[in-house]
Design a protein around this motif. Structure first.
Motif, PDB file in Angstrom:
ATOM      1  N   SER A  57       0.878  -1.555  -0.148  1.00 10.62           N
ATOM      2  CA  SER A  57      -0.125  -0.110   0.007  1.00 10.62           C
ATOM      3  C   SER A  57       0.651   1.504   0.058  1.00 10.62           C
ATOM      4  O   SER A  57       2.272   1.185   0.297  1.00 10.62           O
ATOM      5  CB  SER A  57      -0.735   0.293   1.682  1.00 10.62           C
ATOM      6  N   THR A  58       0.342   1.608  -0.539  1.00  9.02           N
ATOM      7  CA  THR A  58       0.949   3.574  -0.471  1.00  9.02           C
ATOM      8  C   THR A  58      -0.223   4.620   0.766  1.00  9.02           C
ATOM      9  O   THR A  58       0.755   5.734   0.371  1.00  9.02           O
ATOM     10  CB  THR A  58       0.962   3.869  -1.606  1.00  9.02           C
ATOM     11  N   ALA A  59      -0.746   4.250   0.535  1.00  8.68           N
ATOM     12  CA  ALA A  59      -1.778   5.130   1.669  1.00  8.68           C
ATOM     13  C   ALA A  59      -1.455   5.279   3.076  1.00  8.68           C
ATOM     14  O   ALA A  59      -1.313   4.595   3.800  1.00  8.68           O
ATOM     15  CB  ALA A  59      -3.171   3.722   1.810  1.00  8.68           C
ATOM     16  N   SER A  60      -1.096   6.719   3.028  1.00 10.81           N
ATOM     17  CA  SER A  60      -0.328   6.862   4.211  1.00 10.81           C
ATOM     18  C   SER A  60      -0.913   8.421   4.700  1.00 10.81           C
ATOM     19  O   SER A  60      -0.902   8.471   6.056  1.00 10.81           O
ATOM     20  CB  SER A  60       1.089   8.109   4.071  1.00 10.81           C
ATOM     21  N   THR A  61      -2.758   8.262   4.604  1.00 13.45           N
ATOM     22  CA  THR A  61      -3.214   8.795   5.291  1.00 13.45           C
ATOM     23  C   THR A  61      -4.923   8.034   5.125  1.00 13.45           C
ATOM     24  O   THR A  61      -4.988   6.822   4.772  1.00 13.45           O
ATOM     25  CB  THR A  61      -4.205  10.291   4.604  1.00 13.45           C
ATOM     26  N   VAL A  62      -5.055   8.702   5.797  1.00 15.89           N
ATOM     27  CA  VAL A  62      -6.571   7.811   6.252  1.00 15.89           C
ATOM     28  C   VAL A  62      -7.638   7.908   5.257  1.00 15.89           C
ATOM     29  O   VAL A  62      -8.677   6.814   4.542  1.00 15.89           O
ATOM     30  CB  VAL A  62      -8.074   7.970   7.683  1.00 15.89           C
ATOM     31  N   GLU A  63      -7.915   9.078   4.626  1.00 15.61           N
ATOM     32  CA  GLU A  63      -8.177   9.376   2.939  1.00 15.61           C
ATOM     33  C   GLU A  63      -7.785   8.381   2.295  1.00 15.61           C
ATOM     34  O   GLU A  63      -8.844   8.066   1.545  1.00 15.61           O
ATOM     35  CB  GLU A  63      -8.756  10.850   2.909  1.00 15.61           C
ATOM     36  N   GLU A  64      -6.671   7.723   1.786  1.00  9.78           N
ATOM     37  CA  GLU A  64      -5.994   7.681   1.219  1.00  9.78           C
ATOM     38  C   GLU A  64      -6.233   5.855   1.133  1.00  9.78           C
ATOM     39  O   GLU A  64      -6.974   4.880   0.542  1.00  9.78           O
ATOM     40  CB  GLU A  64      -4.724   7.423   1.055  1.00  9.78           C
TER      41      GLU A  64
END
Length: 303
Positions: A260-267
């Protein structure tokens, strides 16, 4: 002529209201509830709902963690910090202590899931808990989907999926005899996406493991396990550096991360919205013992 505007609740407002109702109903109906709090995202949301349900007063029951001794240190630190912030009592049921005392025996596969159950049941008996709030959701596992919101357990803490009480019109039956208990699931109708959307909406703090970062990992059967104090590369395995995050935070020796590259809750929400694999299917090596692993443990007394 003036008219009253129609009141339309959002999906999250509806779920929140339902969960708050369940929490208050248990506090009113059962003598000694306890909330299972591990520091994972579902129990974090459940604890926040409990705070809202009884504010401005304190949460009127303790929280309990069945500590396997194999937890991620970041999650334990978060657990202790959040409990201190809310000023609630923390009960820790320790699997390592039970192993040392000889009341349970370590399994050769490294999983402590099954031996959590007798430790949990002993803590329930010791403290006289009559209702246990769990953060289980129906979308996690097919065994979870068989549960009612109020799940009756007999005097041995066991669950019979064929013998459950009706819950017509959201009416809950909390009547129990001495020694019996109720497992309560306020998040039954929530999904993983609902949990993350609520975390974003309410700006709820979470352990950093849930957000993507670069870690050293090994690939075992298509699952990525981070190298840590519980996991080292076996002969023939290659350690690689990957951007990963955790969808669930069980025991550190058996819980895999996902690329994953999701580093924020929105991502994270954007990723969850398009995934078709459940979090347990993607990350929990301890649930791959058999197709009925979860249901077998639940019948024995687990959540």
């Amino acid at each position: 002529m003036t008219t009253t505007a129609d009141l339309h609740l959002t999906q999250l407002q509806t779920l929140e209201a339902e969960s708050v109702h369940v929490l208050r109903e248990v506090a009113a109906e059962l003598e000694r509830p306890v909330l299972l709090f591990s520091g994972g995202k579902d129990s974090i949301v459940m604890l926040e709902l409990a705070r809202k349900a009884f504010a401005p007063a304190r949460i009127p029951f303790p929280v309990m963690h069945v500590d396997t001794g194999l937890n991620f240190p970041e999650v334990l630190a978060f657990r202790d910090r959040r409990v201190a912030e809310l000023g609630v009592e923390l009960v820790v049921a320790s699997v390592p202590d039970a192993i040392a005392a000889g009341t349970v025996r370590e399994e050769p596969n490294g999983s402590r899931n099954r031996i959590q159950t007798p430790v949990l049941l002993e803590a329930v008996e010791q403290h006289g808990f009559t209702a246990l709030f769990g953060g289980a959701r129906r979308d996690e596992d097919k065994a979870r989907a068989k549960e009612r919101v109020f799940s009756f357990r007999d005097e041995f803490g066991q669950w019979d999926p064929k013998n459950q009480r009706p819950e017509l019109w959201d009416l809950y039956n909390g009547r129990i005899h001495l020694g019996e208990s109720i497992r309560v699931f306020p998040l039954s109708n929530w999904t993983e996406l609902d949990i993350w959307s609520y975390i974003a909406q309410e700006q709820i703090a979470i352990p950093e493991l849930y957000l993507a970062r670069e870690l050293d990992v090994v690939d075992r059967g298509g699952m990525l396990y981070a190298v840590n104090e519980f996991i080292t590369a076996k002969p023939g395995e290659t350690v690689t550096r990957e951007s990963v995050r955790y969808r669930t935070v069980g025991d550190a020796n058996l819980t895999a991360a996902v690329r994953s590259t999701a580093s924020t809750v929105e991502e994270v929400i954007a990723e969850i919205a398009v995934t078709r694999l459940t979090e347990r299917g993607a990350t929990r090596g301890d649930d791959k013992v058999s197709d009925a692993a979860m249901e077998d443990r639940k019948k024995e007394g687990y959540f």
